[in-house]
Structure formats: structure tokens, C-alpha cells
Motif scaffolding. Structure first.
Motif, PDB file in Angstrom:
ATOM      1  N   PRO A   1       0.814  -1.224   0.000  1.00  0.00           N
ATOM      2  CA  PRO A   1       0.000   0.000   0.000  1.00  0.00           C
ATOM      3  C   PRO A   1       0.845   1.269   0.000  1.00  0.00           C
ATOM      4  CG  PRO A   1      -0.912  -1.612   1.511  1.00  0.00           C
ATOM      5  CD  PRO A   1       0.398  -2.176   1.046  1.00  0.00           C
ATOM      6  N   GLU A   2       1.962   1.255   0.708  1.00  0.00           N
ATOM      7  CA  GLU A   2       2.832   2.432   0.732  1.00  0.00           C
ATOM      8  C   GLU A   2       3.434   2.690  -0.639  1.00  0.00           C
ATOM      9  OE1 GLU A   2       6.764   4.157   3.088  1.00  0.00           O
ATOM     10  OE2 GLU A   2       5.977   2.154   3.527  1.00  0.00           O
ATOM     11  N   GLN A   3       3.850   1.609  -1.333  1.00  0.00           N
ATOM     12  CA  GLN A   3       4.400   1.778  -2.680  1.00  0.00           C
ATOM     13  C   GLN A   3       3.334   2.298  -3.643  1.00  0.00           C
ATOM     14  OE1 GLN A   3       5.916  -2.293  -3.055  1.00  0.00           O
ATOM     15  NE2 GLN A   3       8.002  -1.461  -3.296  1.00  0.00           N
ATOM     16  N   GLN A   4       2.114   1.812  -3.492  1.00  0.00           N
ATOM     17  CA  GLN A   4       1.036   2.276  -4.373  1.00  0.00           C
ATOM     18  C   GLN A   4       0.753   3.765  -4.155  1.00  0.00           C
ATOM     19  OE1 GLN A   4      -2.489  -0.326  -4.612  1.00  0.00           O
ATOM     20  NE2 GLN A   4      -1.278  -1.936  -3.603  1.00  0.00           N
TER      21      GLN A   4
ATOM     22  N   ARG B   1      -8.252   7.565 -17.605  1.00  0.00           N
ATOM     23  CA  ARG B   1      -7.613   7.475 -16.290  1.00  0.00           C
ATOM     24  C   ARG B   1      -6.909   6.132 -16.182  1.00  0.00           C
ATOM     25  NH1 ARG B   1     -12.970   6.159 -15.606  1.00  0.00           N
ATOM     26  NH2 ARG B   1     -13.384   4.216 -14.442  1.00  0.00           N
ATOM     27  N   ILE B   2      -6.046   6.005 -15.169  1.00  0.00           N
ATOM     28  CA  ILE B   2      -5.365   4.746 -14.896  1.00  0.00           C
ATOM     29  C   ILE B   2      -5.581   4.377 -13.441  1.00  0.00           C
ATOM     30  CG2 ILE B   2      -3.167   5.928 -14.438  1.00  0.00           C
ATOM     31  CD1 ILE B   2      -1.770   3.417 -15.544  1.00  0.00           C
ATOM     32  N   GLU B   3      -5.828   3.098 -13.208  1.00  0.00           N
ATOM     33  CA  GLU B   3      -6.045   2.590 -11.857  1.00  0.00           C
ATOM     34  C   GLU B   3      -5.112   1.408 -11.633  1.00  0.00           C
ATOM     35  OE1 GLU B   3     -10.076   1.429 -12.048  1.00  0.00           O
ATOM     36  OE2 GLU B   3     -10.887   3.480 -12.008  1.00  0.00           O
ATOM     37  N   VAL B   4      -4.795   1.124 -10.369  1.00  0.00           N
ATOM     38  CA  VAL B   4      -3.917   0.002 -10.046  1.00  0.00           C
ATOM     39  C   VAL B   4      -4.438  -0.709  -8.803  1.00  0.00           C
ATOM     40  CG1 VAL B   4      -2.378   1.449  -8.655  1.00  0.00           C
ATOM     41  CG2 VAL B   4      -1.535  -0.685  -9.596  1.00  0.00           C
ATOM     42  N   SER B   5      -4.345  -2.019  -8.833  1.00  0.00           N
ATOM     43  CA  SER B   5      -4.619  -2.845  -7.653  1.00  0.00           C
ATOM     44  C   SER B   5      -3.527  -3.897  -7.584  1.00  0.00           C
ATOM     45  CB  SER B   5      -5.997  -3.500  -7.740  1.00  0.00           C
ATOM     46  OG  SER B   5      -6.095  -4.318  -8.896  1.00  0.00           O
ATOM     47  N   SER B   6      -3.094  -4.207  -6.374  1.00  0.00           N
ATOM     48  CA  SER B   6      -1.953  -5.113  -6.245  1.00  0.00           C
ATOM     49  C   SER B   6      -2.016  -5.862  -4.921  1.00  0.00           C
ATOM     50  CB  SER B   6      -0.640  -4.319  -6.347  1.00  0.00           C
ATOM     51  OG  SER B   6       0.476  -5.170  -6.305  1.00  0.00           O
ATOM     52  N   VAL B   7      -1.489  -7.088  -4.945  1.00  0.00           N
ATOM     53  CA  VAL B   7      -1.348  -7.910  -3.741  1.00  0.00           C
ATOM     54  C   VAL B   7       0.097  -8.374  -3.685  1.00  0.00           C
ATOM     55  CG1 VAL B   7      -2.100  -9.964  -2.515  1.00  0.00           C
ATOM     56  CG2 VAL B   7      -3.749  -8.666  -3.880  1.00  0.00           C
ATOM     57  N   GLN B   8       0.773  -8.060  -2.589  1.00  0.00           N
ATOM     58  CA  GLN B   8       2.170  -8.448  -2.473  1.00  0.00           C
ATOM     59  C   GLN B   8       2.320  -9.969  -2.552  1.00  0.00           C
ATOM     60  OE1 GLN B   8       3.332  -6.013   1.144  1.00  0.00           O
ATOM     61  NE2 GLN B   8       5.171  -5.717  -0.109  1.00  0.00           N
ATOM     62  N   GLY B   9       3.301 -10.394  -3.359  1.00  0.00           N
ATOM     63  CA  GLY B   9       3.570 -11.814  -3.537  1.00  0.00           C
ATOM     64  C   GLY B   9       2.718 -12.461  -4.603  1.00  0.00           C
ATOM     65  N   GLN B  10       1.696 -11.771  -5.121  1.00  0.00           N
ATOM     66  CA  GLN B  10       0.811 -12.379  -6.124  1.00  0.00           C
ATOM     67  C   GLN B  10       0.831 -11.636  -7.457  1.00  0.00           C
ATOM     68  OE1 GLN B  10      -3.151 -13.114  -4.681  1.00  0.00           O
ATOM     69  NE2 GLN B  10      -2.442 -13.766  -2.646  1.00  0.00           N
ATOM     70  N   GLY B  11       1.014 -10.339  -7.430  1.00  0.00           N
ATOM     71  CA  GLY B  11       1.058  -9.586  -8.674  1.00  0.00           C
ATOM     72  C   GLY B  11       0.217  -8.324  -8.632  1.00  0.00           C
TER      73      GLY B  11
END
Length: 721
Positions: free
Chosen positions: A505-508, A545-555
Motif C-alpha cells: 500500500p505504501e508503494q502504491q 484514467r489509470i487505476e492500479v490494484s496489487s497484492v504483495q507476492g501475487q502480482g
């Protein structure tokens, strides 16, 4: 003037004087009073005719005689208008004073004439039909040493003499006193009327100026020489955002901005010392709210009767809006200058960096594909490293320029209806080699071939290549990258999934900060740290617009939303995408059916040598080189080439200048022109296009693109097209 003596009998001079004194009534009208006094004088002297006259000068023609007579005589019925003018009943003005009674006033002496018709002065000048003057006595009336009138008596039996004149002196003195009193009263009345009129005028003026003072659209104030406010109008109070009562207890210095006090004090002192009588300045008044208001002050110094400084009259205009407008213009001009300077710097930086890159990448390409001097595998690997490093440096330079152009608002966009599937395939092709080298599987779900978005084709491809390249670079070995498209009208969502390490979350939270690589700089993976910033801003420029979602260790999943567009009328498919530097192996030389000449204008000898080496792969082309713009013009004029290859920044002029000069001559105006320059700024590209350049090749040189351009001039290529 009565025609016969009145039936009044006065036996002594004392009685006459008493009668005259008794006849005087203060404030009575002159005509009424003289009609009362004249009969007593006629009776006492035994005169048949008489009048009392006063000197007057009622017009520009000179001195006249104003006569008071009895109302029973109609002078005007037989009098000439040029001789007598009626003023009011029983009051006439004789214009012609060249008469017996006129001489009394003009000379101020007693006049006795017992034979008027023979008098050399011209006679009595009585009107036709009026009783004839047989004899005449004129007595001047003096009051306080001043001639105030005259008494005229006529037609006395036995005539007149100086003894009678002397005997009448007490009565004459009494009459003179009466006339003086009448004139004094008249003067006082006129003075009172004038004073009253002046007071009325003053009151009207004061009311008028007070109205102006109160209703003026500008602030007005009376200010003491020490700065204390003596009086202010409501507009001044409104400008200062205070009440009039509050202001009258203040000095101007109390609410003048501290930065303006020095100038204000200097102008004030210069005015008080007599160097000027007024001053003007723009200054700030402090407001009770804590802010300030800009005003233009015009102050005029008023002086007293002795010429000493009394107070200032100040006119104050609120110019806050004008100042804000001026500041906005100045800010815009400063921003424009800064933007221009930044653009010029970027253009120069681009030129200076791309020029050595041109040599490095150009010669590396030639080494890799030169059939006469083939490289062994270790050498090829070294050359590949050179190309990769140069390509990375070029990509970083391009990203910096793109970001700067976006921030400056100078990035050109052409929004059109694009087939989504086609643009995605082009982007996937461009990163295909990278995916293979990284061992990453690139997948694409089926896409409706008629699905379109509204976007700029080049910039949309740039967005997708950037996101796909990141998904590959930061993936794990044998990872996957999947492209999906979903329609959510009025938008189309293009999602890029990867199986990398994911983002915290901090990187995002810091993902779209320029030059912040979120720790990837320690991973050994090359990058500029501004690619995602450019992606975000390009998407916004295309109303997406651009959006991002991420889960550490999964992608991670990056989604780009762009406006959906209806399918346009189908035209021919778009031309194939030009790929980077490409493979040159397939671009073997064509048979030299025809010898052609290219004139290359370039002031950098390394760049000249690179193009010379490329031209060896096309032996049907002969290369001529001009090291300056003037030399290029001279050579082209002497022997027009088949192709003119122009650098945009020559030592003595620009490539555009060369093109403009040649366009003025009939035998060179149609020369095919191609730009080859390190200047990739939009204005330069647009200017070249407007002048009819066939193409604009950028440095570092794409050797394959130059060879294709040369081949397009050959007969075989023309027939194939």
C-alpha cells in the motif's frame, strides 16, 4: 416736471428745509419721495418746471442723467428713443447729456442760464411739444464731498441768479443729504441682496459639492499635513473596509502597508517643502480582516490665504482588480518565458544528447549486420550490450522530454477512433522479444474486432508498451502477463495483469511520483522512474484514467480507462508499425539499376561518416556532403540531387532556411527533402511538414528506416508500391 407752479406757499427757507426734512421717509421709493419733495422746491422758488436728476452709467456709451419727474407728464409720447429711455414710471434716463442739466453733473458746478435758446451749449434739448425752457438754474447736490445728483429749476419769472442759488444752499444741502441717504440705502439694499445672493450661491455650491463628495464613485478625503483624516466620504470608507467614524480617528500612516510607507512619506515631504503641489502613487491600505486593498492615490496640497500648507485633498481609486489582472498577465508572461526557455533547453539537450547516441547506436547497428565483416558470437554479444545501453539512454531521454512537454502543455495529440485489438497487438509485438528474453508468457484474451476507443494512436501505443514492459521487467521467472479488455460504457477498460512481486500500500501511494522507482533501483532492473507518470498524464490528456490494484507476492493489475467510440466507416487497414531499429538482414541491397544522388547537409563529421557507411549498403546511391547550409545551397543550385537530406541545425543556418532558399528557384523548388535531426520538438516537426518534407528521420538514426527510404526511390520499389 410740472407745467405750472404748485399751489403751495412757503414763506421762509426754514420752512422749506423743514418741509424737505419732513418729506423724507426712510425706505420710501425714490420716485415717490422725489415727487413729494419737488413741489415744495418749485413753490418756494416760483419755478414752473423742475426735476431732480441722478448720475448714472447704465451702458457702455458713457455717463447719463437719471431723472425723477411727475407721473402726470408723458415724456415718452413725444421723446425720441435715442434721447430718452423709460426705466419705470416717473423715472427716465437721458442719453444725451450735452444739455444744461447735463453740464451740471458733468462739471459739478452751479449753472445759471436766463436765455437758454441762445446758450452756446446747445439749448435745453427738451422734447418736441414740451414747454419751452425760458431760463434755467442747475444746482449740484453734494454729500460728503461726492456729487450725488442735481436739482434743475426752470421758467421762473424774472429768471435766476447766483443770489438765489446761494439762498437755496441750505435746502440744497438738505436735499443732497436726502439723496445721499437714499443712495446709501440703495447701496445697502444692493449689498444685502448681493450678500444674500452670494450666500445662496455658496449654499448651493456647498450642497452641490457635498453631493459630489458623498456620491462620488471614488474615495475622497481631506487629510491634515501630518496625515490625520479630517473628513472622508462613504466610498473611501468602503474601500478601506472601515466605518467613517473609525477612519476619522486615524492617520493615513496607521493603515498604510509598511512596504509603501517610505515612498509615501518621501512624496508627502517633497510636496510640503514646495517641490511639487501634488503627488500620485499606487499603494496598499491594510484592512481589518488582515488583507490589503490596492489603491491609486492622487493628493493635492491646499494652502491658506497666506500661502501656508493647510491640508491635502486626496482622491482614492480601488485598483485591486486591475492589479490582480496585471499580476496575472505578468505571471502568464513569466510562465511563457519560462516555458519557452525550458523548451529551448530541452531542444538543445535533446540535440546534444541524441547526436552522440546517433553515432553509438548507428555504428552498432552497422557492426551487427555488416556482411563483409561478420562478427563472432562474443562480439555480437558486446555489440548487443552497446545497443541495449544506448536504447535505455534513448528511452530515458525520450521519457524526460515527453514529461516536460506534457507539463508545458506542448504535447500534440490527435484523438481519433481506434480499433482496440489492433493497437494492443501492435504493442504486444513491440514487447514480444523482451518477453521471450525474460521467459515471461504474454497472453491476450479475445477482443471484439469492432471495439473502438477515442485516443491518439501513438500515445495509446506508448501507454500500452510502457505498462507491458513494466509487467515483463518486474515479473518472476516463467511468469505471465495477461491482457484483458472490458466494455463499461462510456469507457473501455484495458487491464494488464502480471504475476510479479506486487506492490505494498505504501508503494502504491507513491506510484505516480516522478523519478521514484519504489526501491526497484536496487534490483538491477533498468528504468527511469517516470514511465508511469507519463502514462497517467497521457491517459488524462485523452480524457481517461489509470487505476492500479496489487497484492504483495501475487502480482498487480493496471487498468487504463478510455472513452468508448462507435465503429467508424471501415477504411483500408492501417499501415504496419515501424519497429525500432529493426533487423537489417532483410534489407539487402537492391540491384543498382540506376545511379541516384543524395546531398547530405550535416556539420558533424561523425554523423556524416555514419551515413556514409549506411550508403555503402546501397551502391546505386552516390553521397555528396555539404558541411554548412551555404555550401548545401550552392551545391544544390549547381547540380540538383535526387534527394536532399538535411540536418535541422547547421552551423550557419537551419535546414528550414536551406529549404526556403532553394524553394525560391524554379529548378530546385521541387527537390525531394528529408530531415535527419536530433531536434524532435513538435514545432520543428510541424514546420518541416508545412514546407513539404517527405519524412523526418530522428537521431539516433534508424538505419533500416533510412534504407527503406532510399529504396522507395528505386524503380523496383516504385512498381511494387
Amino acid at each position: 416736471m410740472p407745467s405750472s407752479p404748485p399751489a403751495v406757499s412757503l414763506h421762509s427757507l426754514t420752512e422749506l428745509v423743514q418741509q424737505l426734512s419732513a418729506g423724507y421717509v426712510r425706505g420710501a421709493a425714490s420716485s415717490d419721495l422725489f415727487e413729494t419733495l419737488l413741489p415744495d422746491l418749485l413753490a418756494y422758488t416760483g419755478s414752473a418746471l423742475g426735476f431732480i436728476g441722478l448720475p448714472t452709467g447704465d451702458d457702455a456709451s458713457g455717463r447719463h442723467v437719471q431723472v425723477f419727474t411727475l407721473q402726470s407728464i408723458d415724456w415718452e409720447a413725444s421723446a425720441s428713443a435715442s434721447m430718452i429711455r423709460s426705466v419705470e414710471p416717473a423715472r427716465l434716463v437721458f442719453r444725451d447729456v450735452d444739455t444744461l442739466f447735463g453740464r451740471v453733473l458733468s462739471e459739478g458746478q452751479v449753472l445759471v442760464s436766463n436765455q437758454p435758446p441762445a446758450d452756446p451749449s446747445g439749448g435745453s434739448h427738451t422734447p418736441p411739444g414740451y414747454p419751452r425752457i425760458e431760463n434755467f438754474l442747475g444746482l449740484p447736490l453734494r454729500h460728503g464731498g461726492t456729487l450725488v445728483g442735481m436739482l434743475g429749476l426752470a421758467n421762473r419769472a424774472g429768471g435766476y441768479d447766483t443770489d438765489l442759488a446761494q439762498a437755496l444752499q441750505p435746502a440744497v444741502d438738505m436735499l443732497a443729504s436726502i439723496v445721499g441717504a437714499i443712495e446709501l440705502e440703495r447701496g445697502q439694499r444692493e449689498a444685502l441682496r448681493a450678500q444674500s445672493a452670494a450666500q445662496d450661491t455658496l449654499k448651493r455650491s456647498e450642497a452641490y459639492y457635498q453631493q459630489i463628495f458623498e456620491t462620488a464613485g471614488v474615495g475622497i478625503a481631506r487629510v491634515a499635513t501630518d496625515g490625520q483624516l479630517l473628513d472622508v466620504n462613504q466610498r473611501f470608507a468602503d474601500i478601506c473596509q472601515r466605518t467613517r467614524h473609525e477612519l476619522l480617528g486615524l492617520c493615513v500612516q496607521d493603515f498604510t502597508h509598511s512596504d509603501d510607507l517610505t515612498v509615501h512619506t518621501a512624496l508627502l515631504e517633497a510636496t510640503l517643502q514646495g517641490h511639487q503641489d501634488r503627488y500620485t502613487m499606487e499603494k496598499r491600505y491594510l484592512c481589518p480582516s488582515g488583507g490589503h486593498v490596492w489603491v491609486q492615490l492622487n493628493a493635492v496640497l491646499a494652502r491658506d490665504e497666506a500661502g501656508r500648507p493647510s491640508h491635502f485633498v486626496s482622491v482614492i481609486e480601488d485598483i485591486s482588480e486591475r492589479r490582480r489582472y496585471q499580476e496575472a498577465i505578468l505571471s502568464a508572461q513569466a510562465a511563457e518565458r519560462a516555458s519557452k526557455a525550458k523548451t529551448e533547453f530541452l531542444s538543445r539537450m535533446s540535440h546534444e544528447l541524441r547526436t552522440p547516441l546517433n553515432a553509438m547506436l548507428g555504428f552498432a547497428q552497422l557492426l551487427r549486420v555488416d556482411p563483409r565483416h561478420p562478427l563472432n558470437d562474443p562480439q555480437k554479444q558486446k555489440v548487443r550490450h552497446i545497443e541495449q545501453a544506448g536504447a535505455h539512454l534513448l528511452a530515458m531521454l525520450t521519457d524526460v522530454l515527453d514529461l516536460s512537454r506534457i507539463e508545458a502543455g506542448s504535447l500534440p495529440l490527435s484523438l481519433e477512433s481506434l480499433r482496440v485489438g489492433e493497437v494492443i497487438r501492435e504493442a504486444a509485438t513491440m514487447v514480444g522479444t523482451q518477453a521471450q528474453q525474460q521467459g515471461v508468457l504474454l497472453q491476450q484474451t479475445p477482443i471484439d474486432p469492432d471495439l473502438h476507443v477515442k485516443a491518439d494512436p501513438l500515445r495509446l501505443r506508448q501507454i500500452l508498451v510502457n505498462l507491458l514492459s513494466n509487467a515483463i521487467k518486474y515479473n518472476r521467472p516463467e511468469g505471465q502477463v495477461r491482457i484483458e479488455v472490458q466494455v463499461l460504457k462510456p469507457h473501455v477498460l484495458i487491464a494488464i495483469h502480471d504475476t510479479g512481486m506486487g506492490l505494498s500500500p505504501e508503494q502504491q501511494a507513491h506510484l505516480f511520483e516522478p523519478f521514484n522507482r519504489l526501491g526497484a533501483e536496487r534490483s538491477g532492473v533498468e528504468g527511469t522512474g517516470i514511465g508511469l507518470v507519463i502514462v497517467q498524464r497521457l491517459a488524462a490528456l485523452m480524457h481517461g484514467r489509470i487505476e492500479v490494484s496489487s497484492v504483495q507476492g501475487q502480482g498487480s493489475v493496471f487498468r487504463v480507462a478510455l472513452p468508448w467510440a462507435p465503429s467508424p466507416v471501415r477504411h483500408d487497414d492501417r499501415a504496419g508499425v515501424r519497429s525500432g531499429f529493426g533487423e537489417l538482414a532483410a534489407l539487402g541491397g537492391l540491384e543498382p539499376d540506376e545511379n541516384l544522388t543524395v546531398l547530405y547537409a550535416e556539420d558533424n563529421v561523425v554523423n556524416v561518416e555514419l551515413v556514409r557507411q549506411v550508403m555503402r549498403m546501397r551502391p546505386n546511391w552516390h553521397l555528396d556532403v555539404a558541411l554548412s547550409g551555404a555550401e548545401a545551397i550552392e551545391m544544390a543550385m549547381a547540380s540538383p540531387p535526387d534527394l536532399l537530406l538535411l540536418d535541422m541545425h547547421l552551423g550557419d543556418m537551419t535546414g528550414l532556411d536551406v529549404a526556403d532558399t532553394l524553394a525560391q528557384h524554379a529548378h530546385t523548388m521541387g527537390l525531394p527533402k528529408v530531415a535527419l535531426s536530433a531536434d524532435v520538438m513538435p514545432d520543428q516537426l510541424r514546420a518541416a511538414k508545412e514546407r513539404g518534407f517527405l519524412d523526418y528521420l530522428t537521431k539516433p538514426l534508424d538505419v533500416a528506416r533510412l534504407l527503406k527510404l532510399l529504396d522507395s526511390f528505386s524503380p523496383q520499389e516504385a512498381e511494387a508500391s
